[in-house]
Each structure stands twice: as structure tokens, then as C-alpha cells.
Design a protein around this motif. Sequence first.
Motif, PDB file in Angstrom:
ATOM      1  N   ARG A  54       0.848  -1.184   0.000  1.00 13.05           N
ATOM      2  CA  ARG A  54       0.000   0.000   0.000  1.00 13.05           C
ATOM      3  C   ARG A  54       0.893   1.246   0.000  1.00 13.05           C
ATOM      4  N   GLY A  55       0.508   2.239  -0.786  1.00  9.92           N
ATOM      5  CA  GLY A  55       1.263   3.485  -0.867  1.00  9.92           C
ATOM      6  C   GLY A  55       2.017   3.604  -2.175  1.00  9.92           C
ATOM      7  N   TRP A  56       3.160   4.270  -2.118  1.00  6.34           N
ATOM      8  CA  TRP A  56       3.950   4.599  -3.308  1.00  6.34           C
ATOM      9  C   TRP A  56       5.115   3.637  -3.468  1.00  6.34           C
ATOM     10  N   ARG A  62      -4.955   3.782 -14.557  1.00  7.85           N
ATOM     11  CA  ARG A  62      -5.265   2.656 -13.673  1.00  7.85           C
ATOM     12  C   ARG A  62      -4.664   1.392 -14.274  1.00  7.85           C
ATOM     13  N   ASP A  90      -8.906  -0.669  -3.352  1.00 11.30           N
ATOM     14  CA  ASP A  90      -9.560  -0.002  -4.479  1.00 11.30           C
ATOM     15  C   ASP A  90      -8.789  -0.006  -5.777  1.00 11.30           C
ATOM     16  N   SER A  91      -7.664   0.680  -5.831  1.00 11.76           N
ATOM     17  CA  SER A  91      -7.054   0.886  -7.143  1.00 11.76           C
ATOM     18  C   SER A  91      -5.539   0.756  -7.117  1.00 11.76           C
ATOM     19  N   ARG A 142      -2.464   2.383  -9.618  1.00 11.04           N
ATOM     20  CA  ARG A 142      -2.204   3.332 -10.708  1.00 11.04           C
ATOM     21  C   ARG A 142      -0.718   3.437 -10.978  1.00 11.04           C
ATOM     22  N   VAL A 172       1.079   3.552  -7.467  1.00  9.25           N
ATOM     23  CA  VAL A 172       0.318   3.945  -6.284  1.00  9.25           C
ATOM     24  C   VAL A 172      -0.724   2.865  -6.023  1.00  9.25           C
ATOM     25  N   SER A 173      -0.622   2.219  -4.863  1.00 14.29           N
ATOM     26  CA  SER A 173      -1.550   1.165  -4.498  1.00 14.29           C
ATOM     27  C   SER A 173      -2.419   1.642  -3.351  1.00 14.29           C
ATOM     28  N   GLU A 174      -3.702   1.654  -3.600  1.00 14.07           N
ATOM     29  CA  GLU A 174      -4.670   2.028  -2.575  1.00 14.07           C
ATOM     30  C   GLU A 174      -5.573   0.825  -2.353  1.00 14.07           C
ATOM     31  N   LEU A 175      -5.128  -0.076  -1.487  1.00  8.69           N
ATOM     32  CA  LEU A 175      -5.889  -1.292  -1.230  1.00  8.69           C
ATOM     33  C   LEU A 175      -7.206  -0.958  -0.566  1.00  8.69           C
TER      34      LEU A 175
END
Length: 148
Positions: free
Chosen positions: A72-74, A129, A105-106, A108, A100-103
Motif C-alpha cells: 500500500r502506498g507509493w 489505472r 480499491d485501485s 495506478r 500507487v496502491s490504494e488497497l
Amino acid sequence: MPECPRCGESEFQRDSIFEQMQDHGQTAELAIPSAATGSDWLAVVREKLPRPGRYLAWRDDDGDIQIQPIERGWTRIGRSATADIRLDDPSVSRRHALIVSELPDSLRILDDRSLNGVFLNGEIVDWARVADGDEVAVGRFRLFALEG
């Protein structure tokens, strides 16, 4: 000479640090990556994932499979020694891209002002995405996004 992925021209000029950027943006100095071929090794990689999560997988110069978990994060991708995913090749900028991981959800990818651009499934992108199975080309490397 390859065509510029942004404007289609085949004649290039270097931008000046004293003048504004050329109208079409930055040009690729190396060949533009073509579509992926022979990614059937990904099925084997999926079976070997240690735990559920997001990963990037690619083949190194020796043909060995590399797998990098995406937390999660950069996550920084580049040639720099400070990059989280270090790809040591002149076709890769020191600071090439960011994941960029936003667990949950997405996921990118962002171009971090690289010289040769970031390609998602063969198309140049500034940010986009990324889905399971997508190919991200960074320099001459083809990284595949996997969710297990």
C-alpha cells in the motif's frame, strides 16, 4: 528513427533548458516498446505467489523471473539506487515511474518525468489505472501487474 509517440514526427530536436518545452512534449530517444509477446510464463508465476496481494513480475536479462510485491502506498521504479524497483538499464530514467496502491480499491501508474515514457498495454500514458494482467513498459522492461 522511430516516430515520436506523442506527435508522430520522426525528426527530433533536444529541448533547451533555457527555452520552453517543444509543443509536443518530450520525445522518446529509444525504440517504443511493442506489444507483449510470450507472456504464458505468467500462469506459472501466479501459482508461485506467496500470499494474496498485488505484484509486479518481469524477466531479467538472464531470463529469470523477478517478482516484486506492491505494498500500500507509493512504489518508485527507476534506475536510481533509491528506487524500490531498480531496473539498471540506460533506457530507464533514474526516476521513471511511480506505482500507487490504494488497497483494496485501485492501482495506478504515473510517469515520473521519464525521458522514454511509460506504456500501459502498448499505449503511452502519463497516469492510468492498472488492472490484473496489464503490461507496464518501463524502458526496455515489461512488467506485468498480478493480483493474487
